[in-house]
Design a protein around this motif. Structure first.
Motif, short mmCIF file in Angstrom:
data_model
loop_
_atom_site.label_atom_id
_atom_site.label_comp_id
_atom_site.label_asym_id
_atom_site.label_seq_id
_atom_site.Cartn_x
_atom_site.Cartn_y
_atom_site.Cartn_z
N GLN A 117 0.84 -1.20 0.00
CA GLN A 117 0.00 0.00 0.00
C GLN A 117 0.88 1.25 0.00
O GLN A 117 1.90 1.28 0.70
CB GLN A 117 -0.90 -0.02 1.25
N ARG A 118 0.47 2.25 -0.76
CA ARG A 118 1.24 3.49 -0.89
C ARG A 118 1.56 4.08 0.49
O ARG A 118 0.71 4.15 1.36
CB ARG A 118 0.43 4.51 -1.70
N TRP A 131 3.59 4.15 -10.11
CA TRP A 131 2.14 4.03 -9.84
C TRP A 131 1.83 4.80 -8.56
O TRP A 131 2.51 4.60 -7.53
CB TRP A 131 1.74 2.55 -9.67
N SER A 132 0.80 5.56 -8.57
CA SER A 132 0.57 6.47 -7.44
C SER A 132 -0.16 5.79 -6.28
O SER A 132 -0.32 6.38 -5.21
CB SER A 132 -0.21 7.69 -7.90
N ASP A 133 -0.68 4.54 -6.47
CA ASP A 133 -1.44 3.91 -5.38
C ASP A 133 -0.62 2.90 -4.58
O ASP A 133 -1.11 2.33 -3.61
CB ASP A 133 -2.69 3.21 -5.94
#
Lengths: 242, 381
Positions: free
Chosen positions: B35-36, B237-239
């Protein structure tokens, strides 16, 4: 070769200073021949042990000289040689209590003195057994001191003193812990050692029962040595107290 | 005994590190997608969608991508608490063949089977009820421990999620009723009442609900590709966040186990110092007991170096014997400890070196005393 095993010249030992100053030895001059067996008598506090430790090179005199085997060893409090090594090579000690190392067997107690003198372990072991045999305690070689009688312990102490074939054997009250019979045996042993090994034997003792085995008898009082009797060998005592 | 405790502390220290990193090392992933802005499933809660696996597989250079589910549960067995660290295996890709199975077999079906570590005390064939299902222990592993020291149990990801998200039947019924009530009151419910019937369906049949989430995705990279090149793509990836296996390992050691590790390390240092002081006092007392003998040896001509050698020899013998006893007792006692105590060869060698140094240093006090002994002290007493 010098005839004398030990020569002391005006040996003085003073303990303390000022008001507490005590002279334990007063200009004591004495000559002990090789092979001579000497007894030193005297009351407690007369300076006997101080004299013994001075000539044994374990208690430096305040002044005077100590010559051993013709070699000047102590000039006043200054040692002119490595005392530890000199003691090991030339002097054997026997004490009131046998002073054996309790955690070593009889043989090891003798062997250690030889090993300190750089003997190989196997040679030292053989020599130790020979010495114990010559003193009739070979059958006790593997026993610890605590399991031996007082007389046996003292014989082993003598064996240790003889280990390095010293020219001098110094004994301090060696029969004090023994009965008269065993005490006499030990004194006779000293006489025998002097005869066989040519060592000068100097014994401080209170035991008057075996004085006949000694060549010369001195008496000490207030730090001064006087000749008591010299039945066999002519010894030269220092000047009488002033 | 003190040396044994020092040894044990070192073993516990090593055990904590090994336990913490065991899983990361065993699953043999090159990259961890989590998880980000979290530090991954071992350090904190990490939630990523299960379909992240397919996104990861689409990245050039990715050989495999597997779901990873990890959580700890506590149940009761025969009146005793039973803590299990549950690990989900990505069926059918991963059936647990790579695990160090000492008895039994890997998983053979998608559900209701489990490979358990022997530390959990679950025998082969044991059936254990977790949530609404009963799982059979089909394989046993050895020394597979989670970072918290709990034994690991491996089942499929689906089963691991079922165990993790198990909700009692009554709670499900109440939630369905509440969902239905909310639907009726909503604008959609008023316009299309039939939609409210969906409230009684299982969540996976309701399109508005996201599928259950997993802890992380493990990625292995194809030969000829570097982890960093793949990681640099996923990092865009931003997530999610992405870590290499070494990075995850490092995060573990600097995270959850850091304080325990440092505390035990410091405690070990303190114990070593105390052992040194005690040894010094023992040697000093032994020397005091032998002062007369030392004086006697000096009297018969033993040089100081010989006596120092004897004291040093005694110190070394004491150290070696103490070390030997500590090792022999330790090897028998440490396996009984609740957490793993790992005695590694290099740690034991290091401790042996420390013991030798302590022995030498601690003999100094005795040597100082022995040097000051005069030979004429043999004549007294």
């Amino acid at each position: 070769m010098n005839d004398f095993a030990i020569e002391t010249e005006r040996l003085t030992k003073i303990y303390g200073s000022g008001n507490t100053e005590v002279a334990a030895l007063r200009e004591t001059t004495l000559r002990i021949r090789r092979g001579e067996v000497i007894a030193l008598l005297g009351p407690s506090g007369s300076g006997k042990s101080t004299f013994l430790t001075a000539i044994g090179l374990i208690n430096a005199p305040t002044s005077g000289r100590i010559v051993i085997g013709g070699e000047l060893i102590m000039d006043g409090p200054s040692a002119l040689t490595n005392l530890s090594a000199f003691r090991r090579e030339h002097i054997g000690f026997v004490f009131q209590k046998s002073n054996l190392i309790p955690f070593l067997t009889a043989r090891d107690n003798v062997q250690i003195a030889l090993e300190l003198d750089h003997w190989k372990a196997s040679d030292a072991k053989r020599r130790a057994l020979e010495l114990l045999d010559s003193l009739d305690v070979a059958d006790r070689a593997d026993h610890f001191p605590s399991t031996l009688s007082g007389g046996q312990q003292q014989r082993i102490a003598i064996a240790r003193a003889l280990a390095n074939q010293p020219s001098i054997i110094l004994a301090d009250e060696p029969t004090a812990a023994l009965d008269s019979h065993r005490g006499r045996q030990v004194m006779q042993l000293f006489s025998q050692v002097a005869l066989q090994h040519g060592a000068a034997v100097f014994v401080v003792t209170h035991d008057h029962r075996s004085l006949d085995v000694f060549d010369t008898i001195y008496n000490m009082e207030d730090g001064v040595i006087r000749l008591e009797s010299a039945p066999l060998v002519q010894a030269q005592a220092g000047p009488p107290r002033a | 005994m003190l040396l044994m405790v020092v040894m044990g502390m070192g073993g516990i220290y090593r055990g904590i590190i090994e336990d913490a990193t065991l899983l990361v090392d065993e699953v043999k992933a090159d990259l961890w997608i989590v998880q980000r802005n979290t530090r991954g499933p071992f350090a904190e809660v990490s939630r990523v969608p299960a379909n992240l696996v397919h996104r990861a597989l689409a990245v050039p250079g990715v050989k495999t991508a597997r779901e990873f589910v990890y959580h700890t549960i506590q149940r009761e067995r025969a009146g005793d608490p039973l803590r299990i660290a549950v690990v989900g295996l990505s069926w059918p890709t991963d059936k647990g063949e790579s695990l160090p199975i000492i008895a039994g077999r890997p998983l053979a079906q998608n559900h209701f089977e489990m490979i358990a570590d022997s530390r959990l005390g679950l025998p082969l064939g044991e059936q254990i009820r977790l949530g609404k299902e009963t799982y059979t222990v089909v394989g046993l592993t050895e020394n597979m421990i989670g970072s918290s020291g709990d034994g690991l149990a491996f089942c499929t990801v689906a089963d691991a999620l079922d165990i993790q998200f198990d909700v009692p039947g009554e709670a499900v019924r109440l939630e369905r009723q509440a969902r239905h009530a909310r639907g009726r009151l909503s604008e959609y419910g008023r316009k299309q009442p039939a939609l409210t019937e969906l409230a009684f369906a299982i969540p996976s049949e309701i399109p508005a609900f996201s599928p259950r989430q997993i802890s992380a995705v493990m990625v292995t990279v194809a030969p000829g590709t570097t982890s960093h090149s793949v990681a640099s793509i996923i990092a865009g990836w931003s997530d999610v966040s992405v870590y290499t296996s070494a990075g995850q390992r490092d995060l573990l050691l600097r995270g959850p186990v850091e304080k325990v590790r440092r505390q035990i390390g410091l405690f070990r240092v303190l114990l070593t110092i105390i052992a040194g002081i005690i040894m010094a006092l023992i040697l000093y007392t032994l020397t005091l007991d032998k002062l007369h003998d030392i004086a006697l040896l000096k009297l018969i001509g033993a040089p100081n170096r010989r006596i120092l050698g004897m004291i040093l020899q005694q110190a070394l013998v004491l150290g070696v014997v103490g070390y030997g006893i500590a090792l022999v007792i330790g090897l028998r006692v440490f396996p009984l400890f609740p957490r793993r105590v790992i005695l590694r060869g290099d740690d034991l060698t290091q401790l042996a070196g420390i013991v030798l140094v302590i022995s030498v240093l601690s003999s100094m006090l005795g040597i100082w005393k022995a040097v000051r002994v005069e030979p004429n002290e043999a004549l007294s007493g």
